[in-house]
Design a protein around this motif. Sequence first.
Motif, PDB file in Angstrom:
ATOM      1  N   GLY A 109      60.809  -6.941   1.982  1.00  0.00           N
ATOM      2  CA  GLY A 109      61.207  -7.055   3.381  1.00  0.00           C
ATOM      3  C   GLY A 109      60.074  -6.850   4.374  1.00  0.00           C
ATOM      4  O   GLY A 109      60.317  -6.823   5.583  1.00  0.00           O
ATOM      5  N   VAL A 110      58.864  -6.717   3.892  1.00  0.00           N
ATOM      6  CA  VAL A 110      57.726  -6.582   4.802  1.00  0.00           C
ATOM      7  C   VAL A 110      57.561  -7.900   5.548  1.00  0.00           C
ATOM      8  O   VAL A 110      57.525  -8.962   4.940  1.00  0.00           O
ATOM      9  CB  VAL A 110      56.432  -6.230   4.020  1.00  0.00           C
ATOM     10  N   ASP A 111      57.465  -7.825   6.871  1.00  0.00           N
ATOM     11  CA  ASP A 111      57.314  -9.055   7.636  1.00  0.00           C
ATOM     12  C   ASP A 111      56.088  -9.040   8.545  1.00  0.00           C
ATOM     13  O   ASP A 111      55.839  -9.987   9.278  1.00  0.00           O
ATOM     14  CB  ASP A 111      58.575  -9.368   8.442  1.00  0.00           C
ATOM     15  N   ASP A 122      53.632 -11.701  -2.108  1.00  0.00           N
ATOM     16  CA  ASP A 122      54.994 -12.020  -2.534  1.00  0.00           C
ATOM     17  C   ASP A 122      55.814 -10.753  -2.759  1.00  0.00           C
ATOM     18  O   ASP A 122      56.988 -10.688  -2.371  1.00  0.00           O
ATOM     19  CB  ASP A 122      54.973 -12.859  -3.815  1.00  0.00           C
ATOM     20  N   ALA A 123      55.210  -9.750  -3.375  1.00  0.00           N
ATOM     21  CA  ALA A 123      55.911  -8.487  -3.619  1.00  0.00           C
ATOM     22  C   ALA A 123      56.259  -7.803  -2.303  1.00  0.00           C
ATOM     23  O   ALA A 123      57.370  -7.276  -2.138  1.00  0.00           O
ATOM     24  CB  ALA A 123      55.055  -7.567  -4.496  1.00  0.00           C
ATOM     25  N   ALA A 155      53.084 -18.836   5.477  1.00  0.00           N
ATOM     26  CA  ALA A 155      53.865 -19.473   4.411  1.00  0.00           C
ATOM     27  C   ALA A 155      54.974 -18.557   3.897  1.00  0.00           C
ATOM     28  O   ALA A 155      55.936 -19.028   3.287  1.00  0.00           O
ATOM     29  CB  ALA A 155      52.943 -19.874   3.258  1.00  0.00           C
ATOM     30  N   ARG A 156      54.850 -17.266   4.159  1.00  0.00           N
ATOM     31  CA  ARG A 156      55.850 -16.281   3.723  1.00  0.00           C
ATOM     32  C   ARG A 156      56.663 -15.741   4.905  1.00  0.00           C
ATOM     33  O   ARG A 156      57.336 -14.723   4.782  1.00  0.00           O
ATOM     34  CB  ARG A 156      55.149 -15.133   3.001  1.00  0.00           C
TER      35      ARG A 156
END
Length: 97
Positions: free
Chosen positions: A35-37, A29-30, A86-87
Amino acid sequence: TLRSSRGDAYAVRTMRNHWSNYISDDMLDAAAALGVDAVRIPVGYWIVDAPVNSSSGSALEYGFSPEGFVTGGVNYLRRMLARLRARSMVALIDVHA
């Protein structure tokens, strides 16, 4: 090695604990919030090996590859891919060793 110093059961238990707890949902989540994808996931080439003397021939079984590495890691890789999806994150699978 873990196997020679502490035994087979300890080696499997240690790797399952590592796979389960190395990256937490809070960490993901952090990273997503920053902006990490994409996430690089290093895996050993033996991740697709079924354990020696496997009853099913499946890499999902826990045991040891012919080289002595703990098998079953693909279970955790699948879970991690779902957690990333999911993220809206992707994985770069880095096969090595």
